[in-house]
Write an enzyme that holds these catalytic residues in place. Structure first.
Site, PDB file in Angstrom:
ATOM      1  CD  GLU A 140      -2.870   1.185   0.141  1.00 56.18           C
ATOM      2  OE1 GLU A 140      -3.382   2.273  -0.170  1.00 56.18           O
ATOM      3  OE2 GLU A 140      -3.121   0.108  -0.457  1.00 56.18           O
ATOM      4  NE  ARG A 177      19.916   7.706 -23.698  1.00 59.74           N
ATOM      5  CZ  ARG A 177      19.936   8.831 -24.404  1.00 59.74           C
ATOM      6  NH1 ARG A 177      19.732   9.979 -23.796  1.00 59.74           N
ATOM      7  NH2 ARG A 177      20.167   8.804 -25.699  1.00 59.74           N
ATOM      8  CG  ASP A 237      19.043  12.318 -26.359  1.00 62.14           C
ATOM      9  OD1 ASP A 237      19.230  11.807 -27.470  1.00 62.14           O
ATOM     10  OD2 ASP A 237      19.565  11.900 -25.313  1.00 62.14           O
TER      11      ASP A 237
END
Length: 245
Positions: free
Chosen positions: A116, A154, A169
């Site tokens: 939970e 990366r 990117d």
């Protein structure tokens, strides 16, 4: 960089961490990835790591003792203060900007929850960051940790080989990335744009910039709300808007 991951399901990480860029990053010694089962730090005979919530309610809650003990074990000889990241639907939504921020750290510790939720004292007194990878709920924090680790590693120097790759990117520049093409130049009548075959690097750079802006305008216009547009880019936007009508 050193990355430690606290989880109840360490086997989930074996495939992800032993393939592709993450494997190469470890071989290059750019990162050390360590997966720890925090059940080993439970201080009871049955190695229980969860219990019923005070006040009643559905589900079980992760106990503070094993997680605090695991983090203290990992940091007792640490030269630097690590970022301790709680994977949680209530956390800040993960972005490329956050990935770039975390990539500057020397030591990251991820806590993958289940059941939970966490005992609030873990959140309040142990974690330095709470992160959610999206507005949905998973069965645990493991998949979120994998996503964040991949996006951070990366960005580490030397990992991708081409240092300009992460800079260009989508999201890193503030815009989505431009379209890419490779051989053959003509595939079933579908042709590569002539400008990319021209050899004119100035024209190619301008085409890529314009297409990056066009793609962002069409797919993620929200990214342009605070983007510092040049005069040239403003004219391109007017052109896109005119053609869209």
């Amino acid at each position: 960089m050193r990355i430690d991951i606290l989880t109840l399901f360490p086997n989930m990480f074996s495939g992800v961490f032993s393939e592709s860029i993450l494997k190469k990053a470890q071989e290059k010694q750019a990162v050390s990835l360590n997966v720890i089962n925090f059940r080993e730090f439970a201080d009871n005979k049955h190695k229980t790591v969860d219990d019923y919530p005070y006040g009643g309610g559905a589900g079980m809650v992760l106990k503070p003792e094993p997680i605090f003990a695991a983090v203290e074990h990992l940091t007792q000889n640490s030269a630097t203060q690590p970022r301790i990241i709680l994977l949680c639907p209530q956390g800040e939504r993960y972005t490329q900007k956050k990935a770039e921020e975390l990539a500057k750290e020397k030591h990251l510790i991820f806590i993958c929850g289940h059941y939970e939720g966490y005992d609030e004292r873990i959140r309040e007194y142990l974690a330095t960051d709470e992160i959610s990878i999206g507005d949905y709920v998973l069965t645990g924090g493991e998949l979120g940790a994998m996503v964040i680790v991949d996006s951070v590693v990366r960005l580490l120097p030397g990992v991708l080989g081409n240092e300009s790759s992460p800079v260009l990117d989508s999201f890193s520049s503030g815009l989505l990335e431009h379209p890419h093409y490779t051989r053959p130049a003509d595939f079933r009548g579908m042709k590569v744009p002539d400008v990319l075959l021209s050899g004119n690097h100035k024209l190619i750079a301008e085409w890529r910039e314009k297409e990056s802006l066009r793609r962002t305008y069409l797919r993620r216009p929200d990214l342009l709300e605070h983007y510092p547009l040049t005069e040239k880019q403003k004219k391109w936007l007017q052109e896109f808007e005119k053609n869209k009508r």
